[in-house]
Scaffold this motif. Structure first.
Motif: not given
Length: 336
Positions: A153, A156-157, A161, A185-186, A189, A223, A228, A231-232
């Protein structure tokens, strides 16, 4: 999840998709497992999408039209559509993609069989704009079992989606789509997985995913690699072992340094970096030590290990981590 009835709402955000909208909607209306309703959320369209949507909805009670302005983007449109859905199951679809006629039937069967919360499908690229997308699709298509999605996870995403079928209950429990900077979306998830949701793939199901230079994942800042990675970092920082033990990062290049900086900003202790380049060993990055990759065996202070060496070195770091006794998905995560 085994008792969920086969009642599906398909949510499609539409932004200037006049050239493809009719075919996309047609592909989802003519499923062997027909959706109970299709919600088209017109998201600040300035082309002929509105008139095409009006034409599609005329005389078809399954199609429901909603509108948003473009301020909140696809996240706001998707959130609105999911909030208005009447079915216990939500499917996503983009206005420029095509679903195989048996997509929803295969996904519903997989959801029941596996007692899953979210089911993906295999994706094929339409008009791929480069090898990078093809590699990403190959990787996403390789994720099939619940442990695959949990393990991978932070690479990457793990979910594409527009090919999703998910329970509305699990979606709502995780808080649904959120309108904020970054990939909506990520973000969803990762929240669903943190909440214990079970993800699986329905290998028989298919989606044709259209690529173009203007596709949001190529053209919008939300994106970007930077968003990204942010977000991680945010969700890594919430893991109990990361908070308690800190992290060590395999790879002191740009990716590793960027993730380290973001984790430090989240209040996570970063012990240092591992690297294979002799000229780097013994030096520092961000004021933190760089150790030889072989020192992984020492498990210095038992931090969580994060692999940040890119796709080409992922297998090598995994091998070193496994030899050193790390358990992937627990105290080791590949992050690119």
């Amino acid at each position: 999840m085994t008792n969920l009835p086969a009642q599906i709402t398909v949510v499609m955000a539409v932004r200037n998709a006049a050239a493809t909208l009719r075919d996309a909607v047609d592909s989802i209306l003519h499923q062997t497992l027909a959706p109970a309703e299709v919600i088209l959320v017109l998201n600040g369209c300035t082309d002929e999408s509105q008139s095409i949507a009006d034409d599609l909805a005329e005389g078809n009670k399954r199609i429901r039209l909603e509108k948003t302005d473009s301020t909140g983007g696809v996240a706001a449109a998707a959130r609105l559509g999911c909030a208005l859905a009447k079915s216990p199951l939500l499917a996503r679809m983009d206005a420029d993609d095509l679903s195989h006629p048996e997509r929803l039937e295969w996904q519903y069967a997989a959801l029941r069989e596996n007692e899953a919360d979210l089911v993906t499908c295999r994706v094929e690229a339409l008009n791929s704009q480069g090898a990078g997308l093809d590699r990403f699709i190959d990787w996403a298509n390789s994720l099939a079992e619940p442990e695959d999605f949990r393990r991978e996870r932070f690479v990457e995403s793990p979910v594409i989606q527009p090919g999703v079928l998910m329970s509305r209950e699990a979606y709502q429990r995780a808080g649904g789509y959120r309108v904020e900077d970054g990939p909506e979306d990520y973000d969803l998830w990762l929240r669903m997985l943190a909440d214990g949701a079970c993800f699986v793939q329905a290998p028989g199901a298919r989606l044709q995913w259209r690529d173009s230079a203007t596709r949001l994942t190529r053209s919008h800042d939300d994106y970007s690699e930077q968003r990204m990675t942010a977000t991680k970092a945010r969700y890594l920082a919430r893991l109990e072992k990361v908070r308690n033990n800190g992290v060590a990062i395999a790879g002191s290049g740009p990716i590793g340094r960027r993730l380290a900086g973001l984790l430090l900003a989240e209040g996570v202790q970063v012990h240092g970096f591992y690297d294979v380049a002799p000229k780097k060993i013994g030096k520092t990055a961000l004021g933190l030590p760089i150790w030889a990759a072989g020192d992984l065996l020492a498990k210095i202070n038992s931090p969580v290990l994060l692999g940040c060496v890119g796709r080409g070195g992922r297998a090598r770091v995994r091998s070193l981590a496994t030899t050193a006794g790390y358990r992937e998905g627990d105290d080791f995560f590949a992050c690119c």
